[in-house]
Design an enzyme around this catalytic site. Sequence first.
Site, PDB file in Angstrom:
ATOM      1  N   ALA A 118       0.772  -1.253   0.000  1.00  0.00           N
ATOM      2  CA  ALA A 118       0.000   0.000   0.000  1.00  0.00           C
ATOM      3  C   ALA A 118       0.802   1.300   0.000  1.00  0.00           C
ATOM      4  O   ALA A 118       0.281   2.323  -0.440  1.00  0.00           O
ATOM      5  CB  ALA A 118      -0.965   0.003   1.176  1.00  0.00           C
ATOM      6  N   GLY A 121       0.410   5.072  -0.573  1.00  0.00           N
ATOM      7  CA  GLY A 121      -1.012   5.171  -0.249  1.00  0.00           C
ATOM      8  C   GLY A 121      -1.922   5.577  -1.397  1.00  0.00           C
ATOM      9  O   GLY A 121      -3.143   5.633  -1.218  1.00  0.00           O
ATOM     10  N   GLY A 122      -1.356   5.864  -2.565  1.00  0.00           N
ATOM     11  CA  GLY A 122      -2.180   6.369  -3.675  1.00  0.00           C
ATOM     12  C   GLY A 122      -3.345   5.459  -4.044  1.00  0.00           C
ATOM     13  O   GLY A 122      -4.484   5.914  -4.162  1.00  0.00           O
ATOM     14  N   LYS A 123      -3.066   4.157  -4.191  1.00  0.00           N
ATOM     15  CA  LYS A 123      -4.140   3.248  -4.624  1.00  0.00           C
ATOM     16  C   LYS A 123      -5.157   3.061  -3.500  1.00  0.00           C
ATOM     17  O   LYS A 123      -6.345   2.899  -3.763  1.00  0.00           O
ATOM     18  CB  LYS A 123      -3.575   1.886  -5.045  1.00  0.00           C
ATOM     19  CG  LYS A 123      -2.509   1.932  -6.122  1.00  0.00           C
ATOM     20  CD  LYS A 123      -3.077   2.205  -7.493  1.00  0.00           C
ATOM     21  CE  LYS A 123      -2.030   2.052  -8.592  1.00  0.00           C
ATOM     22  NZ  LYS A 123      -0.724   2.645  -8.363  1.00  0.00           N
ATOM     23  N   GLU A 140       1.577  -2.758   4.519  1.00  0.00           N
ATOM     24  CA  GLU A 140       2.895  -2.424   3.968  1.00  0.00           C
ATOM     25  C   GLU A 140       3.954  -3.154   4.783  1.00  0.00           C
ATOM     26  O   GLU A 140       3.978  -3.041   6.013  1.00  0.00           O
ATOM     27  CB  GLU A 140       3.106  -0.897   4.008  1.00  0.00           C
ATOM     28  CG  GLU A 140       4.512  -0.442   3.686  1.00  0.00           C
ATOM     29  CD  GLU A 140       5.042  -0.918   2.318  1.00  0.00           C
ATOM     30  OE1 GLU A 140       4.333  -0.823   1.313  1.00  0.00           O
ATOM     31  OE2 GLU A 140       6.187  -1.417   2.290  1.00  0.00           O
ATOM     32  N   CYS A 238       4.346  -1.000 -12.380  1.00  0.00           N
ATOM     33  CA  CYS A 238       4.793   0.155 -13.168  1.00  0.00           C
ATOM     34  C   CYS A 238       6.066  -0.235 -13.923  1.00  0.00           C
ATOM     35  O   CYS A 238       7.037   0.510 -13.933  1.00  0.00           O
ATOM     36  CB  CYS A 238       4.993   1.376 -12.292  1.00  0.00           C
ATOM     37  SG  CYS A 238       6.235   1.169 -11.016  1.00  0.00           S
TER      38      CYS A 238
HETATM   39  N1  SAM Z   1       0.280   0.990  -3.993  1.00  0.00           N
HETATM   40  C1  SAM Z   1       1.228   2.029  -3.665  1.00  0.00           C
HETATM   41  C2  SAM Z   1       0.630   3.363  -4.044  1.00  0.00           C
HETATM   42  O1  SAM Z   1      -0.243   3.422  -4.916  1.00  0.00           O
HETATM   43  O2  SAM Z   1       1.020   4.370  -3.444  1.00  0.00           O
HETATM   44  C3  SAM Z   1       2.588   1.775  -4.310  1.00  0.00           C
HETATM   45  C4  SAM Z   1       3.113   0.404  -4.009  1.00  0.00           C
HETATM   46  S1  SAM Z   1       4.741   0.101  -4.564  1.00  0.00           S
HETATM   47  C5  SAM Z   1       4.512  -0.100  -6.254  1.00  0.00           C
HETATM   48  C6  SAM Z   1       5.011  -1.513  -3.986  1.00  0.00           C
HETATM   49  C7  SAM Z   1       5.058  -1.668  -2.487  1.00  0.00           C
HETATM   50  O3  SAM Z   1       5.276  -3.051  -2.194  1.00  0.00           O
HETATM   51  C8  SAM Z   1       6.179  -0.912  -1.800  1.00  0.00           C
HETATM   52  O4  SAM Z   1       5.645  -0.088  -0.805  1.00  0.00           O
HETATM   53  C9  SAM Z   1       7.038  -1.999  -1.184  1.00  0.00           C
HETATM   54  O5  SAM Z   1       7.578  -1.646   0.059  1.00  0.00           O
HETATM   55  C10 SAM Z   1       6.072  -3.159  -1.037  1.00  0.00           C
HETATM   56  N2  SAM Z   1       6.744  -4.466  -0.981  1.00  0.00           N
HETATM   57  C11 SAM Z   1       8.062  -4.760  -1.137  1.00  0.00           C
HETATM   58  N3  SAM Z   1       8.285  -6.056  -0.952  1.00  0.00           N
HETATM   59  C12 SAM Z   1       7.107  -6.634  -0.672  1.00  0.00           C
HETATM   60  C13 SAM Z   1       6.686  -7.957  -0.362  1.00  0.00           C
HETATM   61  N4  SAM Z   1       7.560  -8.959  -0.331  1.00  0.00           N
HETATM   62  N5  SAM Z   1       5.395  -8.169  -0.097  1.00  0.00           N
HETATM   63  C14 SAM Z   1       4.494  -7.153  -0.141  1.00  0.00           C
HETATM   64  N6  SAM Z   1       4.824  -5.891  -0.431  1.00  0.00           N
HETATM   65  C15 SAM Z   1       6.112  -5.621  -0.684  1.00  0.00           C
END
Ligand code: SAM
Length: 326
Positions: A118, A121-123, A140, A238
């Site tokens: 998360a 937090g955007g989504k 998270e 992304c």
């Molecule tokens: N959804 C968020 C937003 O819209 O603001 C952006 C998420 S970002 C693309 C991916 C997130 O996955 C990061 O915050 C990262 O810390 C987390 N992440 C990293 N390793 C992970 C894991 N093994 N399991 C779950 N989440 C993980």
Amino acid sequence: MPSRLLLNLAQRLFPGEPERNAFLQSLETPAPERRAVIWTGSPDPTWRSAHTTPPPPELSDWPWPRWLDIVTPGVRPGQDDLHEAGAFYSLDVSSIWAASPLWIIETPPSPRVLDVCAAPGGKSIFASRALAPGLLLSNEVIGKRLGILRHNLARCGIPHAFTQRLDPADLGAQLPEAFDVVLVDAPCSGQSLLTKGIDNPGCFHTTVVQHNSRRQRRILAEAARTVTPGGHLLYTTCTFSPEENEKVIGWFLQRTPEFRAIEVPHLAPWRSRLRDDPAYRLFPHQGLGAGGFACLLRREGSGPASTGIAPEVLGYPVERNRPDSH
Ligand code: SAM
């Protein structure tokens, strides 16, 4: 010169040379950012008329909600007092594109929503506005990022929100079939960062892509366990490598036949060529931001999510806790 790895990726993505070259060019010459704002309450009419612009033609027939605006190029909403006051959350237009399948989901009233990855937090904030959840659990795994997530959800006053810091395997084991909608905005190789002018060494390297692909499969499979029959699972990244996108979906659907990928009518122009069933890709040379991938999955059966959720699994309510007290 683009690297051999990038050229190889471009060849797999684009059979035609003009589009391939446009893609390569967009990675080398970052375009100006396209920003949007999600209003967390009623939009401020003065700010809106001064700093926002109608949606670009490609998005003009979308089911555009009142709580979402495209920002005029050059405006930096994150530096505005209204941002600090939590009136809106600002994000890249391609994040809006990726989250937009949430618009077409039919949910029971006050659905339960889980955002597995998360921060920042955007989504989660998009889901809060699009789905009006009765419960939003934003998870998270990285502690420092959890603080930022909590800060953003609290600043924006997101209702019915809780945060948690569980590995996806623990979410799957402790919250089976507990959610109507689950978001996996997966950690990825972040190839689209290049289009923002952000250096990301190694992002096309096979080892990096394979590492991410394995992690994404694991996260998606665990997240799927938390979806109630009849519920939805949105997978987004992304990045551009098929190994982190279509191939993750292909692997998942083969081992989890109770899910299927469903059409998102307003994303039809962005349908991926790399799968027969529906998945969608946005590329940076299409002018709507950094780019990404989205696939909406539905679990067969019917909801709503009824499994009880133990308070200790629910985590920490956002409204009552300060971010640093987690
Ligand atoms: N959804 C968020 C937003 O819209 O603001 C952006 C998420 S970002 C693309 C991916 C997130 O996955 C990061 O915050 C990262 O810390 C987390 N992440 C990293 N390793 C992970 C894991 N093994 N399991 C779950 N989440 C993980």
